[in-house]
Design an enzyme around this catalytic site. Structure first.
Site, mmCIF file in Angstrom:
data_model
loop_
_atom_site.group_PDB
_atom_site.id
_atom_site.type_symbol
_atom_site.label_atom_id
_atom_site.label_comp_id
_atom_site.label_asym_id
_atom_site.label_seq_id
_atom_site.Cartn_x
_atom_site.Cartn_y
_atom_site.Cartn_z
ATOM 1 N N GLN A 121 51.683 35.029 31.535
ATOM 2 C CA GLN A 121 50.637 34.052 31.810
ATOM 3 C C GLN A 121 49.614 33.793 30.462
ATOM 4 O O GLN A 121 49.121 33.015 30.191
ATOM 5 C CB GLN A 121 49.937 34.548 32.961
ATOM 6 C CG GLN A 121 48.892 33.673 33.497
ATOM 7 C CD GLN A 121 48.502 34.263 34.901
ATOM 8 O OE1 GLN A 121 49.080 33.473 35.981
ATOM 9 N NE2 GLN A 121 47.493 34.837 35.109
ATOM 10 N N LEU A 158 41.094 40.516 46.422
ATOM 11 C CA LEU A 158 40.742 41.086 45.030
ATOM 12 C C LEU A 158 41.014 42.722 45.205
ATOM 13 O O LEU A 158 40.843 43.248 46.042
ATOM 14 C CB LEU A 158 39.349 40.668 44.752
ATOM 15 C CG LEU A 158 38.992 39.257 44.547
ATOM 16 C CD1 LEU A 158 37.555 38.974 44.433
ATOM 17 C CD2 LEU A 158 39.936 38.716 43.404
ATOM 18 N N HIS A 159 41.395 43.303 44.304
ATOM 19 C CA HIS A 159 41.463 44.602 43.761
ATOM 20 C C HIS A 159 40.727 45.064 42.301
ATOM 21 O O HIS A 159 40.197 44.292 41.699
ATOM 22 C CB HIS A 159 43.107 44.980 43.753
ATOM 23 C CG HIS A 159 43.691 44.514 43.052
ATOM 24 N ND1 HIS A 159 43.517 44.263 41.551
ATOM 25 C CD2 HIS A 159 44.686 43.567 43.371
ATOM 26 C CE1 HIS A 159 44.591 43.596 41.027
ATOM 27 N NE2 HIS A 159 45.135 43.039 41.957
ATOM 28 N N HIS A 162 41.291 42.977 39.466
ATOM 29 C CA HIS A 162 40.583 41.694 39.224
ATOM 30 C C HIS A 162 39.176 41.880 38.535
ATOM 31 O O HIS A 162 38.636 41.308 38.027
ATOM 32 C CB HIS A 162 40.534 41.121 40.629
ATOM 33 C CG HIS A 162 41.755 40.583 41.283
ATOM 34 N ND1 HIS A 162 42.306 41.067 42.322
ATOM 35 C CD2 HIS A 162 42.485 39.464 40.811
ATOM 36 C CE1 HIS A 162 43.439 40.432 42.579
ATOM 37 N NE2 HIS A 162 43.647 39.419 41.611
ATOM 38 N N LYS A 197 48.464 42.419 32.702
ATOM 39 C CA LYS A 197 49.463 42.539 33.896
ATOM 40 C C LYS A 197 50.506 41.464 33.978
ATOM 41 O O LYS A 197 51.643 41.543 34.155
ATOM 42 C CB LYS A 197 48.808 42.823 35.088
ATOM 43 C CG LYS A 197 49.354 42.490 36.161
ATOM 44 C CD LYS A 197 50.254 43.658 37.087
ATOM 45 C CE LYS A 197 51.044 43.235 38.188
ATOM 46 N NZ LYS A 197 51.174 42.068 38.751
ATOM 47 N N SER A 225 48.235 45.228 42.270
ATOM 48 C CA SER A 225 48.820 44.055 42.655
ATOM 49 C C SER A 225 48.391 43.526 43.955
ATOM 50 O O SER A 225 48.600 44.534 44.958
ATOM 51 C CB SER A 225 50.257 43.772 42.345
ATOM 52 O OG SER A 225 50.726 42.662 43.008
ATOM 53 N N GLN A 264 52.348 27.104 41.832
ATOM 54 C CA GLN A 264 52.984 28.052 41.127
ATOM 55 C C GLN A 264 53.977 29.044 41.792
ATOM 56 O O GLN A 264 54.439 29.771 41.356
ATOM 57 C CB GLN A 264 51.887 28.900 40.348
ATOM 58 C CG GLN A 264 51.190 29.835 41.068
ATOM 59 C CD GLN A 264 49.888 30.403 40.354
ATOM 60 O OE1 GLN A 264 49.056 29.724 40.076
ATOM 61 N NE2 GLN A 264 49.883 31.786 39.943
ATOM 62 N N MET A 298 43.850 34.661 42.586
ATOM 63 C CA MET A 298 44.314 34.124 44.121
ATOM 64 C C MET A 298 43.817 34.850 45.270
ATOM 65 O O MET A 298 44.306 34.906 46.146
ATOM 66 C CB MET A 298 45.819 34.081 43.831
ATOM 67 C CG MET A 298 46.500 33.262 42.840
ATOM 68 S SD MET A 298 48.182 32.757 43.325
ATOM 69 C CE MET A 298 49.058 34.229 43.358
HETATM 70 P P1 AMP Z 1 46.050 37.065 40.674
HETATM 71 O O1 AMP Z 1 44.953 36.882 41.673
HETATM 72 O O2 AMP Z 1 47.380 37.860 40.915
HETATM 73 O O3 AMP Z 1 46.463 35.673 40.097
HETATM 74 O O4 AMP Z 1 45.407 37.714 39.376
HETATM 75 C C1 AMP Z 1 44.173 36.976 38.942
HETATM 76 C C2 AMP Z 1 44.131 37.766 37.629
HETATM 77 O O5 AMP Z 1 43.778 38.990 37.617
HETATM 78 C C3 AMP Z 1 45.223 37.489 36.535
HETATM 79 O O6 AMP Z 1 44.627 37.015 35.333
HETATM 80 C C4 AMP Z 1 46.041 38.811 36.457
HETATM 81 O O7 AMP Z 1 46.658 39.022 35.379
HETATM 82 C C5 AMP Z 1 44.769 39.737 36.546
HETATM 83 N N1 AMP Z 1 45.258 40.881 37.358
HETATM 84 C C6 AMP Z 1 45.850 41.156 38.346
HETATM 85 N N2 AMP Z 1 46.299 42.382 38.710
HETATM 86 C C7 AMP Z 1 45.801 43.054 37.461
HETATM 87 C C8 AMP Z 1 45.979 44.397 37.074
HETATM 88 N N3 AMP Z 1 46.578 45.404 37.631
HETATM 89 N N4 AMP Z 1 45.041 44.750 36.030
HETATM 90 C C9 AMP Z 1 44.374 43.727 35.249
HETATM 91 N N5 AMP Z 1 44.383 42.483 35.511
HETATM 92 C C10 AMP Z 1 44.997 42.179 36.589
#
Ligand code: AMP
Length: 278
Positions: free
Chosen positions: A150, A30-31, A34, A146, A182, A58, A27
């Site tokens: 999901q 990015l960090h 990701h 994390k 996050s 969602q 989404m």
């Molecule tokens: P999001 O943008 O929050 O939907 O996350 C996209 C993907 O990155 C999802 O599969 C998350 O589980 C993964 N993700 C988010 N934060 C982390 C993290 N701290 N460590 C590993 N994967 C992550």
């Protein structure tokens, strides 16, 4: 790196190659969490595709869709530095054109834990992931541990719909004090950011107790709850010790289990989890 916004151009990109593709759905904002997924995809596939889409389906009506953080230019710079081949950034109308009415429902797996607190969340997730998988037709798709539920939901869907993609789960990337990275951490004030470290500390403490032989799930939950309760800025939503496959709550931890929690830190809802495996 190619950046495409339409389903047609994504399909066209896919049609021009017979090489292996790894997909990383995100989404955005990015960090390093990701990027861990992106790097694994980069190492294991000829081509890497990343999607950036804040999926309205969602989010619940009272959730943080409108204020979810976004910074596409920065995201693109990070992805370029990781030698990503394709970035897909659809608009909401592109993903859900007028008349769109099908959804993927994974049943009770999506109604526990996060699904209890966020009704419809996993229907939204499964629907968008199914669509992304069908459009991109990757050999492998990468998700973060994390968001453990999901991963379980997506794996279930892939099995049930007989999709041919391999789902890969990547370990949670954490800050030095343990806080899981996050996109929502940006909302935390300095005090809240400090308080938020209790989430992972509580999980690690409970995991340690499990490793020392504790098998009573209620006592494990209580260790976590007691630690969260000590932080005034933290309000617990749930603490769960569940079967790692079915997500049924356990009394005795006699099989691989998932210790997970959700908590409010100020106005921000955070989740985290650790495996409990002998
Ligand atoms: P999001 O943008 O929050 O939907 O996350 C996209 C993907 O990155 C999802 O599969 C998350 O589980 C993964 N993700 C988010 N934060 C982390 C993290 N701290 N460590 C590993 N994967 C992550």
């Amino acid at each position: 790196m190619e950046v495409v916004k339409t389903l047609v151009s994504l399909r066209r990109w896919r049609a021009t190659t017979h090489r292996s593709v790894g997909l990383v759905p995100t989404m955005g904002f990015l960090h390093e969490g990701h990027l861990a997924l992106v790097r694994k995809a980069r190492a294991e596939n000829d081509l890497v595709a990343v999607s950036i889409f804040v999926n309205p389906r969602q989010f619940g009506p009272d959730e943080d869709l409108a204020r979810y953080p976004r910074d596409t230019e920065h995201d693109l710079a990070l992805l370029r530095a990781e030698s990503v081949d394709l970035v897909f950034i659809p608009t909401v109308d592109e993903m859900y054109p007028p008349g769109f009415s099908t959804s993927v429902d994974v049943g009770s797996l999506g109604e526990r834990l996060e699904g209890l607190s966020r009704p419809g969340h996993f229907k939204g997730v499964a629907t968008v992931v199914a669509r992304l998988l069908n459009l991109t037709r990757p050999q492998r798709a990468y998700f973060g541990q994390k968001d453990a539920q999901q991963v379980i939901v997506v794996r279930r869907m892939v099995k049930d719909l007989a999709l041919t993609v391999q789902i890969d789960a990547v370990p949670t990337v954490r800050e030095p004090d343990g806080l899981a990275l996050s996109s929502r951490n940006i909302f935390l004030s300095i005090e809240e950011r400090q308080a938020a470290s209790v989430l992972s500390r509580a999980l690690f403490r409970a995991q340690e107790s499990f490793e020392w032989g504790e098998r009573d799930a209620q006592r494990i939950r209580q260790i976590v709850r007691d630690m969260l309760d000590l932080e005034l800025l933290v309000r617990t939503d749930y603490v769960s010790v569940a079967d790692a496959v079915t997500l049924d709550e356990l009394e005795q931890i006699d099989r691989p289990a998932l210790l997970s929690l959700a908590a409010w830190v100020g106005q921000t809802r955070l989740i985290d989890n650790l495996p409990l495996e002998a």
